[in-house]
Scaffold this motif. Sequence first.
Motif, PDB file in Angstrom:
ATOM      1  N   LEU A 129       0.609  -1.091  -0.033  1.00  0.00           N
ATOM      2  CA  LEU A 129       0.316   0.583  -0.059  1.00  0.00           C
ATOM      3  C   LEU A 129       0.658   1.347   0.207  1.00  0.00           C
ATOM      4  O   LEU A 129       0.858   2.128  -0.560  1.00  0.00           O
ATOM      5  CB  LEU A 129      -0.590  -0.326   1.376  1.00  0.00           C
ATOM      6  N   MET A 130       2.082   1.234   0.704  1.00  0.00           N
ATOM      7  CA  MET A 130       2.861   2.623   0.439  1.00  0.00           C
ATOM      8  C   MET A 130       3.699   1.894   0.104  1.00  0.00           C
ATOM      9  O   MET A 130       4.472   3.487  -0.309  1.00  0.00           O
ATOM     10  CB  MET A 130       3.009   2.739   2.361  1.00  0.00           C
ATOM     11  N   GLY A 131       4.033   1.422  -0.564  1.00  0.00           N
ATOM     12  CA  GLY A 131       5.320   1.042  -1.958  1.00  0.00           C
ATOM     13  C   GLY A 131       7.013   0.934  -1.389  1.00  0.00           C
ATOM     14  O   GLY A 131       7.573   1.557  -1.509  1.00  0.00           O
ATOM     15  N   TRP A 132       6.856   0.764  -0.010  1.00  0.00           N
ATOM     16  CA  TRP A 132       8.332   0.683   0.516  1.00  0.00           C
ATOM     17  C   TRP A 132       8.440  -1.352   0.265  1.00  0.00           C
ATOM     18  O   TRP A 132       7.864  -2.263  -0.304  1.00  0.00           O
ATOM     19  CB  TRP A 132       7.723   0.012   2.020  1.00  0.00           C
ATOM     20  N   THR A 133      10.307  -0.557   0.759  1.00  0.00           N
ATOM     21  CA  THR A 133      10.519  -2.441  -0.462  1.00  0.00           C
ATOM     22  C   THR A 133      11.051  -3.241   0.729  1.00  0.00           C
ATOM     23  O   THR A 133      11.258  -4.432   0.121  1.00  0.00           O
ATOM     24  CB  THR A 133      11.613  -1.535  -1.274  1.00  0.00           C
ATOM     25  N   SER A 134      11.727  -2.822   2.000  1.00  0.00           N
ATOM     26  CA  SER A 134      12.114  -3.547   2.394  1.00  0.00           C
ATOM     27  C   SER A 134      11.667  -2.870   4.427  1.00  0.00           C
ATOM     28  O   SER A 134      11.082  -2.203   4.458  1.00  0.00           O
ATOM     29  CB  SER A 134      13.699  -3.532   3.057  1.00  0.00           C
ATOM     30  N   ARG A 135      12.064  -4.398   5.352  1.00  0.00           N
ATOM     31  CA  ARG A 135      11.484  -3.995   6.684  1.00  0.00           C
ATOM     32  C   ARG A 135      12.141  -2.154   6.978  1.00  0.00           C
ATOM     33  O   ARG A 135      11.394  -1.532   8.062  1.00  0.00           O
ATOM     34  CB  ARG A 135      12.089  -5.006   7.421  1.00  0.00           C
ATOM     35  N   ALA A 136      13.634  -2.087   6.473  1.00  0.00           N
ATOM     36  CA  ALA A 136      13.934  -0.931   7.023  1.00  0.00           C
ATOM     37  C   ALA A 136      13.565   0.379   6.650  1.00  0.00           C
ATOM     38  O   ALA A 136      13.774   1.486   6.902  1.00  0.00           O
ATOM     39  CB  ALA A 136      15.169  -0.609   6.565  1.00  0.00           C
ATOM     40  N   ASP A 137      12.729   0.407   5.615  1.00  0.00           N
ATOM     41  CA  ASP A 137      11.450   1.407   5.391  1.00  0.00           C
ATOM     42  C   ASP A 137      10.962   1.584   6.421  1.00  0.00           C
ATOM     43  O   ASP A 137      10.436   3.656   6.102  1.00  0.00           O
ATOM     44  CB  ASP A 137      10.700   1.792   3.677  1.00  0.00           C
ATOM     45  N   TYR A 138      10.350   1.548   7.207  1.00  0.00           N
ATOM     46  CA  TYR A 138       9.355   1.724   8.308  1.00  0.00           C
ATOM     47  C   TYR A 138       9.893   1.078   9.208  1.00  0.00           C
ATOM     48  O   TYR A 138      10.060  -0.038   9.464  1.00  0.00           O
ATOM     49  CB  TYR A 138       7.832   1.199   7.574  1.00  0.00           C
ATOM     50  N   TRP A 139       8.732   1.114  10.369  1.00  0.00           N
ATOM     51  CA  TRP A 139       8.829   0.980  11.916  1.00  0.00           C
ATOM     52  C   TRP A 139       7.722   0.550  12.399  1.00  0.00           C
ATOM     53  O   TRP A 139       6.454   0.613  11.530  1.00  0.00           O
ATOM     54  CB  TRP A 139       8.574   2.369  12.842  1.00  0.00           C
ATOM     55  N   PHE A 140       7.417  -1.061  12.390  1.00  0.00           N
ATOM     56  CA  PHE A 140       6.473  -2.105  12.646  1.00  0.00           C
ATOM     57  C   PHE A 140       6.070  -1.921  14.384  1.00  0.00           C
ATOM     58  O   PHE A 140       7.378  -2.936  14.589  1.00  0.00           O
ATOM     59  CB  PHE A 140       5.887  -2.499  11.468  1.00  0.00           C
ATOM     60  N   PRO A 141       5.507  -2.436  15.240  1.00  0.00           N
ATOM     61  CA  PRO A 141       6.008  -2.579  16.476  1.00  0.00           C
ATOM     62  C   PRO A 141       6.111  -4.549  16.605  1.00  0.00           C
ATOM     63  O   PRO A 141       5.759  -4.798  15.314  1.00  0.00           O
ATOM     64  CB  PRO A 141       4.394  -3.062  17.400  1.00  0.00           C
ATOM     65  N   GLU A 142       7.036  -4.895  17.419  1.00  0.00           N
ATOM     66  CA  GLU A 142       7.842  -6.002  17.085  1.00  0.00           C
ATOM     67  C   GLU A 142       6.883  -7.329  17.523  1.00  0.00           C
ATOM     68  O   GLU A 142       6.867  -7.219  19.240  1.00  0.00           O
ATOM     69  CB  GLU A 142       9.022  -6.461  17.428  1.00  0.00           C
ATOM     70  N   ILE A 143       6.610  -7.750  17.124  1.00  0.00           N
ATOM     71  CA  ILE A 143       4.990  -8.920  18.053  1.00  0.00           C
ATOM     72  C   ILE A 143       6.068  -9.720  18.650  1.00  0.00           C
ATOM     73  O   ILE A 143       5.512 -10.118  19.905  1.00  0.00           O
ATOM     74  CB  ILE A 143       4.322  -9.954  17.098  1.00  0.00           C
ATOM     75  N   ARG A 144       7.158 -10.055  18.659  1.00  0.00           N
ATOM     76  CA  ARG A 144       7.914 -11.187  19.447  1.00  0.00           C
ATOM     77  C   ARG A 144       9.198 -10.208  20.007  1.00  0.00           C
ATOM     78  O   ARG A 144      10.443 -10.308  20.010  1.00  0.00           O
ATOM     79  CB  ARG A 144       8.688 -11.864  17.918  1.00  0.00           C
ATOM     80  N   SER A 145       8.309  -9.748  21.255  1.00  0.00           N
ATOM     81  CA  SER A 145       8.779  -8.735  22.060  1.00  0.00           C
ATOM     82  C   SER A 145       7.969  -9.174  24.101  1.00  0.00           C
ATOM     83  O   SER A 145       7.037  -9.661  23.665  1.00  0.00           O
ATOM     84  CB  SER A 145       9.128  -7.582  22.045  1.00  0.00           C
ATOM     85  N   VAL A 146       8.688  -8.114  24.451  1.00  0.00           N
ATOM     86  CA  VAL A 146       7.923  -8.204  26.149  1.00  0.00           C
ATOM     87  C   VAL A 146       6.580  -7.825  25.573  1.00  0.00           C
ATOM     88  O   VAL A 146       4.920  -8.339  26.290  1.00  0.00           O
ATOM     89  CB  VAL A 146       8.012  -7.791  27.162  1.00  0.00           C
ATOM     90  N   PRO A 147       6.095  -6.432  25.512  1.00  0.00           N
ATOM     91  CA  PRO A 147       4.635  -5.874  24.834  1.00  0.00           C
ATOM     92  C   PRO A 147       4.545  -7.014  23.733  1.00  0.00           C
ATOM     93  O   PRO A 147       2.270  -6.808  24.038  1.00  0.00           O
ATOM     94  CB  PRO A 147       5.224  -4.279  23.647  1.00  0.00           C
ATOM     95  N   GLY A 148       4.642  -7.285  22.316  1.00  0.00           N
ATOM     96  CA  GLY A 148       3.373  -8.988  21.920  1.00  0.00           C
ATOM     97  C   GLY A 148       3.157  -9.198  22.939  1.00  0.00           C
ATOM     98  O   GLY A 148       1.723 -10.157  22.742  1.00  0.00           O
ATOM     99  N   CYS A 149       4.141  -9.755  24.315  1.00  0.00           N
ATOM    100  CA  CYS A 149       3.934 -11.172  24.275  1.00  0.00           C
ATOM    101  C   CYS A 149       2.511 -10.177  25.902  1.00  0.00           C
ATOM    102  O   CYS A 149       1.558 -11.201  25.512  1.00  0.00           O
ATOM    103  CB  CYS A 149       4.771 -11.473  25.391  1.00  0.00           C
ATOM    104  N   ILE A 150       2.427  -9.178  26.351  1.00  0.00           N
ATOM    105  CA  ILE A 150       1.276  -8.663  27.129  1.00  0.00           C
ATOM    106  C   ILE A 150       0.060  -8.772  26.042  1.00  0.00           C
ATOM    107  O   ILE A 150      -1.017  -9.054  27.179  1.00  0.00           O
ATOM    108  CB  ILE A 150       1.855  -7.091  27.201  1.00  0.00           C
ATOM    109  N   LEU A 151       0.413  -8.308  25.215  1.00  0.00           N
ATOM    110  CA  LEU A 151      -0.924  -8.092  24.315  1.00  0.00           C
ATOM    111  C   LEU A 151      -1.652  -9.452  23.433  1.00  0.00           C
ATOM    112  O   LEU A 151      -2.554  -9.027  24.043  1.00  0.00           O
ATOM    113  CB  LEU A 151      -0.349  -7.618  22.196  1.00  0.00           C
ATOM    114  N   VAL A 152      -0.914 -10.060  23.742  1.00  0.00           N
ATOM    115  CA  VAL A 152      -1.200 -11.664  23.660  1.00  0.00           C
ATOM    116  C   VAL A 152      -2.364 -12.177  24.957  1.00  0.00           C
ATOM    117  O   VAL A 152      -2.733 -12.934  24.738  1.00  0.00           O
ATOM    118  CB  VAL A 152      -0.207 -12.718  22.889  1.00  0.00           C
ATOM    119  N   MET A 153      -1.329 -12.414  25.730  1.00  0.00           N
ATOM    120  CA  MET A 153      -1.981 -12.938  27.371  1.00  0.00           C
ATOM    121  C   MET A 153      -2.966 -12.322  27.489  1.00  0.00           C
ATOM    122  O   MET A 153      -4.153 -12.564  27.825  1.00  0.00           O
ATOM    123  CB  MET A 153      -0.880 -12.464  28.070  1.00  0.00           C
TER     124      MET A 153
END
Length: 559
Positions: A129-153
Amino acid sequence: MPVLRRALNGAPLWSVAVLIGVAILVLAPLVSLVRIAAQGESTLWAQVTVDVLPAALLDTGMLLGGVAVLAGSVGIGAAWLVTAHRFPGRDLLAWLLPLPLAVPAYITAYIYVEIFDAAGPVQMGLRVLMGWTSRADYWFPEIRSVPGCILVMSAVLYPYVYIASRAMFLTQSASMIEVARTLGAGRFKLFRVIAIPLARPALAVGLSLALLEALNDIGASEYLGVRTLTVSVFTTWLNRGSLAGAAQIACVMLAVVILLIMVERYGRRDRRYSLSTRRPRTTQPVRLSTAGGWLATLLCALPVFMGFVLPVGFLVREVIRRGLLTQFDATFVDHLLTTIGLSGTATVVALALGIVVVTASRLAKLHLTRAALAVAGIGYAVPGTVLALGLLNPLVALDTSIGSLWRSLTGERIGLILMGSAVGIIVAYVIRFLPIATGSLSAGLDRVSPGLEDAGRILGARPRELVLKIQIPLLRPALASAALLVFVDCIKELPATLLLRPLNTETLATLVYGHASRGAFEDGALAALVIVLVGLLPVIQLVRSAENRPKTAAGSPSS
């Protein structure tokens, strides 16, 4: 002997012996755990305290703190909205909000990684949608992390807080709310000053259950890269081969569990809230404005979507898209039957012991029986990894004794009977989930009028006849509810099953875990979906009983 009979108050001596035996069964793995930990060398403890505990305690503390805030806020906020207000979809959402309880946290974690990871559909759609070519072009919350685990739990554990808080709100006296409104209190002040303080006991109970479940989890934490105490016990035991080190970490976990129980007791100390017997009138919901009503609908629908609709929708999609119904072959049926067999056996044993424990403690009102009943009830608070580790020595000791006896009688050697079979899993299930059975049966027995039992005694009924002809027939609804809850909790249990299962033995939970460990969770979507669908049964029963009970009370005539 007459003194003993009077003290037992008609309870058979064998039933009191069973109650004490159950308490010993619960204490045995904990005592064994402490012994294993004490046998470790001092240098090992120093290594554990330096290399393992700091990171594990930090991650565990952040996880539990985050779950307490997020799950507590969502649970109590949603309970207040659907209880005190009217808005579009309110009645339906009141039933849907507890449903995430049917989805195990480890299954939700696997699904969230598939959806929100860098290779998942959400980030791929954003890149397109945004025309980004790689993960380095943008920031997105990391699901494999403590905040991600808090969200899942939090997405799957908030119903513990919601159910407890809603039950409290449904039985609150209308007079408190009406007086506060007369004094000019708005909606937010009512919630902050009246609702939350009155719901503190329910909040303490619900949060303690949610935090104990978060502490018990191993699948979600490990998969999301959160190094909790539970994961540390698992890796130290199996990956590093240090049983004593794992036991030392498990003892720290026990200290955390004791702390959580103390916090729960403190949270509802000296709190007694009840409806007036003269005027049992409960609060009537207030209709929100159009904008406020739709905002409330959105706020209540979001946790249902995140905790139930999204995971279940993903599983159904994967089963259909991959044609996984073809997995329903002889092998899958074998795993399913193993799961049902283990869970069913543990349920029958837990219910049988629960009936004996509850009836014995009701008849023999001794300090010893009260203490034994309290000890028998701590099993649910013990994480599965800790329980599995503590059961090793007692089970091996029993195997050794059985082997010695058999050799003296027959002259032949036999292998490990308990540790080499599924008996260890069943024992762990019974210890861990017996409190669910005793709690449900105790609540059901409290509704049985003592007058019925007294009438039976006057007519010459013995204690056995009182139990078989009066108590058990009246306990049938509680028995059915307890059986359903214990059975489904056994099916979902992962840590104890994973650590105690014999070789080449798979349950649905370990099957899902195995696929996820190999990076192919989608292949286990069918097993995960079966676990969720089976888990819906007790949740629906729980909601039905919670919704009906306050209505009955509210509908009783005023005196």
